[in-house]
Design a protein around this motif. Structure first.
Motif, PDB file in Angstrom:
ATOM      1  N   UNK A 219     -45.145  18.942  24.880  1.00 16.38           N
ATOM      2  CA  UNK A 219     -43.722  18.717  24.606  1.00 16.38           C
ATOM      3  C   UNK A 219     -43.165  19.861  23.762  1.00 16.38           C
ATOM      4  N   UNK A 220     -43.889  20.181  22.702  1.00 14.09           N
ATOM      5  CA  UNK A 220     -43.409  21.218  21.793  1.00 14.09           C
ATOM      6  C   UNK A 220     -43.396  22.593  22.473  1.00 14.09           C
ATOM      7  N   UNK A 221     -44.431  22.871  23.253  1.00 17.41           N
ATOM      8  CA  UNK A 221     -44.487  24.163  23.940  1.00 17.41           C
ATOM      9  C   UNK A 221     -43.304  24.311  24.895  1.00 17.41           C
ATOM     10  N   UNK A 222     -42.965  23.216  25.568  1.00 17.11           N
ATOM     11  CA  UNK A 222     -41.825  23.263  26.484  1.00 17.11           C
ATOM     12  C   UNK A 222     -40.529  23.526  25.723  1.00 17.11           C
TER      13      UNK A 222
ATOM     14  N   UNK B 143     -48.767  29.153  25.064  1.00 16.82           N
ATOM     15  CA  UNK B 143     -48.067  28.623  23.891  1.00 16.82           C
ATOM     16  C   UNK B 143     -48.853  27.462  23.288  1.00 16.82           C
ATOM     17  N   UNK B 144     -49.477  26.681  24.163  1.00 22.42           N
ATOM     18  CA  UNK B 144     -50.224  25.516  23.673  1.00 22.42           C
ATOM     19  C   UNK B 144     -51.508  25.906  22.953  1.00 22.42           C
ATOM     20  N   UNK B 145     -52.024  27.086  23.271  1.00 29.55           N
ATOM     21  CA  UNK B 145     -53.357  27.472  22.792  1.00 29.55           C
ATOM     22  C   UNK B 145     -53.523  27.386  21.272  1.00 29.55           C
ATOM     23  N   UNK B 146     -52.582  27.993  20.532  1.00 28.92           N
ATOM     24  CA  UNK B 146     -52.744  28.009  19.069  1.00 28.92           C
ATOM     25  C   UNK B 146     -52.614  26.597  18.502  1.00 28.92           C
ATOM     26  N   UNK B 147     -51.764  25.791  19.160  1.00 27.04           N
ATOM     27  CA  UNK B 147     -51.651  24.392  18.720  1.00 27.04           C
ATOM     28  C   UNK B 147     -52.950  23.660  19.007  1.00 27.04           C
ATOM     29  N   UNK B 148     -53.589  24.028  20.131  1.00 27.78           N
ATOM     30  CA  UNK B 148     -54.876  23.439  20.487  1.00 27.78           C
ATOM     31  C   UNK B 148     -55.929  23.738  19.421  1.00 27.78           C
ATOM     32  N   UNK B 149     -55.946  25.004  18.974  1.00 34.71           N
ATOM     33  CA  UNK B 149     -56.913  25.371  17.925  1.00 34.71           C
ATOM     34  C   UNK B 149     -56.626  24.598  16.642  1.00 34.71           C
ATOM     35  N   UNK B 150     -55.335  24.237  16.445  1.00 32.97           N
ATOM     36  CA  UNK B 150     -54.972  23.500  15.234  1.00 32.97           C
ATOM     37  C   UNK B 150     -55.245  22.014  15.391  1.00 32.97           C
ATOM     38  N   UNK B 151     -55.662  21.596  16.587  1.00 36.03           N
ATOM     39  CA  UNK B 151     -56.039  20.204  16.796  1.00 36.03           C
ATOM     40  C   UNK B 151     -54.874  19.278  17.117  1.00 36.03           C
ATOM     41  N   UNK B 152     -53.729  19.851  17.544  1.00 37.23           N
ATOM     42  CA  UNK B 152     -52.593  19.015  17.935  1.00 37.23           C
ATOM     43  C   UNK B 152     -52.932  18.337  19.262  1.00 37.23           C
ATOM     44  N   UNK B 153     -52.614  17.043  19.386  1.00 36.83           N
ATOM     45  CA  UNK B 153     -52.988  16.352  20.623  1.00 36.83           C
ATOM     46  C   UNK B 153     -52.180  16.880  21.803  1.00 36.83           C
ATOM     47  N   UNK B 154     -52.736  16.723  22.994  1.00 33.46           N
ATOM     48  CA  UNK B 154     -52.224  17.473  24.136  1.00 33.46           C
ATOM     49  C   UNK B 154     -50.800  17.082  24.512  1.00 33.46           C
ATOM     50  N   UNK B 155     -50.463  15.812  24.339  1.00 33.54           N
ATOM     51  CA  UNK B 155     -49.109  15.388  24.707  1.00 33.54           C
ATOM     52  C   UNK B 155     -48.075  16.041  23.790  1.00 33.54           C
ATOM     53  N   UNK B 156     -48.322  15.949  22.500  1.00 34.97           N
ATOM     54  CA  UNK B 156     -47.395  16.520  21.517  1.00 34.97           C
ATOM     55  C   UNK B 156     -47.215  18.006  21.749  1.00 34.97           C
ATOM     56  N   UNK B 157     -48.332  18.661  22.022  1.00 30.07           N
ATOM     57  CA  UNK B 157     -48.205  20.116  22.098  1.00 30.07           C
ATOM     58  C   UNK B 157     -47.548  20.568  23.388  1.00 30.07           C
TER      59      UNK B 157
END
Lengths: 227, 403
Positions: free
Chosen positions: A124-127, A108-122
């Protein structure tokens, strides 16, 4: 007045060259509004997936135009297309297509990672997203350790990661049992009620009937079915 | 972002663990051979430098051919320096001291047996300097002022007479009694030949033979930087005395050192070049594994593109994967190289029979370690570049369709 999120004009996809040219999609003109819930139905090989791949910017049309949120997709370069795919569109595949080596959370975090979302935010959001699809207890599970229905729900959570305006689901219930399928459709409809545009390709008439609009495709030609 | 790429690469390497380890092994072996061969070469450099640099202020003047051929081969030259030559050398500016080496042959008798030996008369101090690295099998070096004492080589001690010559043993040379003060260790190959010499002080030599057959002049200069110039001057003066241009050759230790070092340098380069072949093979191994991996993960690449990965993301994931394999392999290679060079030295030492007197030890320098790390990273990038490019170029639709 809802905005048009997708507009196509004479969108055409062909394979091969004359005289053996095959029309996968013929001069399709469509406009899809923000918040629409559209079902695309048609027999195998009718061009459903071709249309989805074009709308999802995975494939390039042979001719015609495609606007996503007002931007002419055909004029965009590879990087700009990648940006549209990760920010505007959430893709859900029939075969889930999770990355096998990553856990549910990491997928779930992967696409946010490609979008450059910082790891903490993503994280939280993925959870949150995995909680929404009722998979809080599966965060660290690999795809191979989950059922088809669960994998598809992870895929939905992944598609929603970057808050896309359009969700494209290519037979999302095609590989899961009826109960899981119902669950998946309910989640998608929830998402739709929050204003997201949903486009679902399906074989299942019962699922298609739940949509606000139904498009029939046959031999590459799209017709609107009026209720 | 980069962390995600690293994470993905690690996950993938672990997923295909045995293949990753085999690929890594290739790099490890390549780096190991480079590190250990550099260490060996460096060890040689230091051993030779250590041996010769203690003599850096020394100039050796010989008659005839160059120093390397006549050095230590007492009696091989038939021409000798004259007293006038010595006086001229002593008058030269910038010289600290001068000593000479006399050579000749004599009859020696030990335990009732008589045979011919070659004698070398030299200053005990010079003797110690010249044979310092040689090491003694038994006994001691001669001291200044010692009389009727000799030093003998390994062959003289063990093969020349029916019985072994012992320290303290009495040898009669030209009817004069001498006591053996020390016996040199077996030398074998390399270094200054000492196996078949009989060394004695200059005074004893002159007393014995009534001659001063000076074949080698040793002199030390005050300033090492002037050594070359002084050597040239002396060569000129002596050649003029004898009316010939090629009578004498004056060689500085610095120039010998440079020659030897450059020879070892070339040897080192050749060794490393050979070791590099292993590295090239290893990098082809990485490329091969990565290409297979790209093929296998066609679908995965398509998925990543479909959910928004750029070509750059895909390239970066694969290049990082290649770099991880090669850098971990490189680290293992360095560790293996440290042990490998020890093993190699052990083999070389026993092969060359340098025995206890050998001071050849592998030297792992910081430079070689940094070089190994850099090389392995570069290999990782280069060999994953093509597979990564192939992966990045895939169209998402083709990749997603791929079963």
């Amino acid at each position: 007045m809802p905005q048009d999120v997708i507009v196509t004009q004479k969108l055409t996809k062909t394979y091969g060259r004359p005289p053996v040219q095959v029309f996968a999609l013929r001069e399709t003109t469509l406009s899809i509004q923000q918040g629409d819930y559209i079902a695309i139905i048609g027999p195998s090989g009718s061009g459903k997936s071709t249309l989805m791949n074009l709308l999802g910017c995975l494939d390039k049309p042979t001719s015609g135009t495609l606007f996503i949120e007002g931007r002419d997709v055909l004029t965009l370069n590879e990087n700009q297309l990648a940006k549209i795919r990760r920010e505007k569109i959430g893709f859900i595949f029939q075969k889930y297509n999770l990355i096998p080596t990553l856990s549910a959370l990491e997928n779930v975090e992967l696409s946010m990672g490609f979008a450059g979302v910082d790891s903490q935010t993503r994280t939280t959001r993925a959870k949150q997203l995995l909680e929404m699809v009722e998979l809080s207890k599966r965060l660290t599970h690999k795809p191979s350790e989950m059922s088809g229905g669960e994998q598809q729900r992870v895929a939905i959570a992944r598609a929603l990661g970057n808050n896309p305006s359009i969700i494209l689901a290519d037979e999302p219930t095609g590989n899961v049992d009826t109960k899981s399928g119902e669950n998946i459709m309910r989640i998608l409809e929830d998402v739709n009620t929050r204003g997201e545009t949903i486009i679902v390709v399906t074989h299942n008439m019962a699922i298609a009937q739940r949509a606000k609009r139904v498009l029939h495709i046959q031999d590459g030609e799209v017709r609107e079915q009026h209720a | 972002m980069l962390r995600d790429h690293v994470n993905l690469a690690i996950k993938n390497l672990r997923h295909r663990l045995s293949r990753s380890i085999l690929t890594l092994l290739g790099i490890a072996i390549g780096i190991m051979s480079i590190v250990s061969l550099i260490a060996l070469g460096e060890g040689m450099q230091q051993a030779v430098t250590g041996e010769l640099s203690s003599l850096s202020d020394v100039i050796v003047v010989t008659t005839g051919g160059d120093f390397m051929t006549s050095f230590g081969m007492g009696g091989a030259t038939a021409e000798y320096f004259t007293d006038r030559d010595i006086a001229d050398v002593e008058r030269t500016q910038g010289i600290r001291d001068v000593s000479t080496q006399l050579t000749g042959t004599a009859l020696a008798e030990y335990n009732g047996e008589t045979t011919v030996v070659s004698l070398t008369g030299m200053d005990p101090q010079i003797m110690q300097l010249q044979y310092a690295t040689q090491g003694l099998e038994a006994g001691d070096f001669l001291n200044e002022g010692d009389q009727n004492k000799i030093m003998i080589g390994y062959t003289i001690a063990h093969s020349l007479f029916d019985v072994d010559v012992l320290v303290g043993g009495r040898m009669t040379i030209h009817g004069e009694k001498f006591f053996v003060s020390g016996i040199f260790s077996k030398q074998g190959m390399g270094g200054v030949s000492s196996d078949s010499v009989v060394l004695l002080s200059i005074r004893d030599f002159e007393k014995l033979t009534g001659q001063s057959n000076i074949s080698i002049i040793y002199l030390r200069v005050n300033d090492v930087t002037e050594a070359e110039a002084i050597a040239a001057t002396i060569e000129g003066v002596i050649n003029e005395n004898h009316g010939r241009k090629d009578f004498a050759t004056a060689t500085t230790m610095t120039s010998v050192l440079e020659t030897v070092q450059s020879i070892i340098g070339i040897l080192q380069l050749v060794l490393v070049a050979i070791a590099s072949i292993a590295l090239v093979v290893a990098s082809i191994g990485i490329m091969n594994t990565m290409l297979t991996s790209v093929m296998e993960r066609t679908r995965e690449i398509g998925i990543m593109k479909a959910i928004g990965a750029t070509n750059k993301d895909i390239m970066s994931i694969f290049i990082i994967e290649g770099m991880l394999v090669s850098s971990i392999g490189g680290m293992c290679g360095i560790i293996l190289g440290v042990f490998g060079s020890q093993g190699l030295t052990l083999i070389l030492n026993s092969f060359m029979m340098m025995g206890g007197s050998s001071n050849l030890a592998p030297v792992i320098t910081l430079v070689s370690v940094v070089l190994a790390v850099a090389v392995s990273l570069i290999v990782g990038v280069l060999s994953s570049l093509y597979p990564a490019w192939k992966a990045a170029r895939m169209s998402p639709i083709e990749a997603v369709r791929y079963e």
